[in-house]
Design an enzyme around this catalytic site. Structure first.
Site, PDB file in Angstrom:
ATOM      1  CG  ASP A  15      -1.971  -1.103   1.162  1.00 44.62           C
ATOM      2  OD1 ASP A  15      -2.374  -1.486   0.052  1.00 44.62           O
ATOM      3  OD2 ASP A  15      -2.378  -1.594   2.226  1.00 44.62           O
ATOM      4  NE  ARG A  95      -2.092  -0.375  12.171  1.00 46.11           N
ATOM      5  CZ  ARG A  95      -1.088  -1.169  11.837  1.00 46.11           C
ATOM      6  NH1 ARG A  95       0.076  -1.052  12.434  1.00 46.11           N
ATOM      7  NH2 ARG A  95      -1.243  -2.096  10.909  1.00 46.11           N
ATOM      8  CG  ASP A 124      -5.064  -1.036  11.178  1.00 46.33           C
ATOM      9  OD1 ASP A 124      -5.367  -1.201  12.371  1.00 46.33           O
ATOM     10  OD2 ASP A 124      -4.269  -1.783  10.568  1.00 46.33           O
ATOM     11  CB  SER A 176      -3.801  -8.597   4.314  1.00 48.34           C
ATOM     12  OG  SER A 176      -3.644  -7.405   5.058  1.00 48.34           O
TER      13      SER A 176
END
Length: 405
Positions: A15, A95, A124, A176
């Site tokens: 990404d 995060r 996320d 992923s």
């Protein structure tokens, strides 16, 4: 005029590898990449060259390992927070740790926006953005997955190939995955069908399957002070050292596989397989010590708090008054959660092998099945009569109404 600066949460994965050129193509901005080391176990220094080659004006590589374990993982263990009974929150609390540092860099650089590579289907995006809103409410947020025309990981790979950008996955192998010192998560491909049993021989990266674990058990002893693990087999360790050591021991013994279909915050269910060796051991050990040192009322109420705490962490609400207030409550319960826990690890299983604490609430003199001088069994009759009085009164009422009919 000086170009606008955009700070990008950068991992060097699929990404974020394509987001750097995409930002420059669509915003005509300088991109400042920030890569965070939260113990993902890979050398991040090569990202410096990769980020610059793909168009970043600057890159920060931040070592957040100690802060992550001490300030995010350990408080969550003390809370006993587990999302939906299985998920040990490995991605969830990483995060806010990462986003906090990104906000600090964005402010220092005079950036006007922060960009992340989270998809519009995931949790996320919420975790990053709630942290940004809490710590830099004036900051603009750019989320390419909610804007661009790319619809799949295959299309991302095509975009990267067209621009000569090396990416770490192929169309044939694109689980992923998210890794840090606490866990490794797996989503996508054959896991998208909950009917499929995971192929653990190919899937597991951190650990062996229980079937391949040693035929002899491993014994360990973890020492706690006020709810925090501080020693392993008599040797004092920092929080990061503790998690590192237990990952090594747990992975050898097939400890820490969780396969679950979870309820995402954004409204859908998702299937994931998680490897969390150290986390599984630490939660078990901490819970065992609380059995010995917490009174019944506190333990039962703390179980309710743990559910809410886990939900707050999962939903990205780390920097909120409620999470901080619950953490203060948890800290107050941990004052006497001090002692040692001995565990037996064997082929994916954890078994208790002994508990000790100077603050133990267990009294052998009171609990014994033998003769004692401290407990009058006759007292139980009055207790049961009072405790059962509401039940008896209702039963008499129902009996009377049945007779009158």
């Amino acid at each position: 005029m000086e170009k606008e600066k955009v700070v990008l949460a950068y991992s060097g994965g699929l990404d974020t590898s394509i987001i750097i050129p995409w930002l420059k193509e669509n915003y005509n901005c300088d991109v400042i990449a920030v890569a965070a080391d939260v113990g993902q176990g890979e050398e991040l220094e090569p990202l410096r060259e990769k980020a610059i080659k793909t168009g970043a004006a600057k890159i920060y590589i931040e070592d957040l390992k100690d802060e992550f374990v001490k300030d995010y993982i350990y408080p969550t263990i003390k809370a006993g927070a587990v999302y939906e009974k299985k998920y040990l929150l490995g991605t969830s609390f990483a995060r806010p740790c990462i986003a906090k540092r990104i906000v600090e860099i964005a402010k220092a650089e005079g950036a006007t926006a922060i960009c992340h590579g989270c998809t519009g289907k995931g949790n996320d995006q919420v975790r990053f953005e709630l942290t940004i809103k809490a710590l830099a409410p004036e900051m603009k947020i750019i989320a390419p997955w909610r804007i661009w025309d790319i619809k799949s990981r295959d299309e991302e790979i095509e975009y990267a190939n067209a621009r000569g950008i090396p990416v770490p996955v192929t169309k044939k192998d694109n689980y992923s995955m998210d890794r840090n010192i606490w866990h490794l998560s797996h989503e996508g491909m054959d896991l998208e069908d909950p009917a499929n049993e995971p192929n653990y021989e190919n899937l597991l990266k951190l650990m062996v399957s229980p079937e391949k674990a040693p035929d002899e058990p491993t014994y360990i002893e973890i020492g706690f002070e006020q709810g925090e693990a501080v020693s392993l087999d008599g040797k004092r360790l920092t929080p990061f050292q503790m998690v590192t050591a237990l990952n090594r021991i747990g992975s050898k013994n097939g400890i820490g596989i969780a396969d679950l279909v979870e309820n995402r915050l954004v409204g859908m269910k998702s299937r994931g397989v998680y490897e969390t060796p150290a986390g599984t051991i630490l939660y078990y050990a901490h819970n065992d010590l609380e059995y010995l040192t917490l009174d019944r009322m506190t333990m039962h109420y703390k179980e309710q708090v743990a559910i809410k705490y886990a939900e707050l962490v999962y939903d990205g609400n780390w920097f909120t008054p409620l999470r901080e207030a619950l953490a203060a409550f948890v800290d107050s319960t941990q004052k006497y959660v001090t002692g040692s826990v001995r565990l037996k690890l064997y082929k994916g299983n954890i078994m208790s092998a002994g508990l000790k604490s100077p603050y133990s609430l267990y009294s052998e003199e009171v609990a014994t099945f033998g003769a004692d001088e401290v407990y009058n069994q006759k007292d139980a009759e009055g207790f049961i009569n009072l405790f059962g009085l509401p039940i008896k009164v209702r039963a008499l009422m129902m009996q009377k109404h049945t007779e009158d009919q």
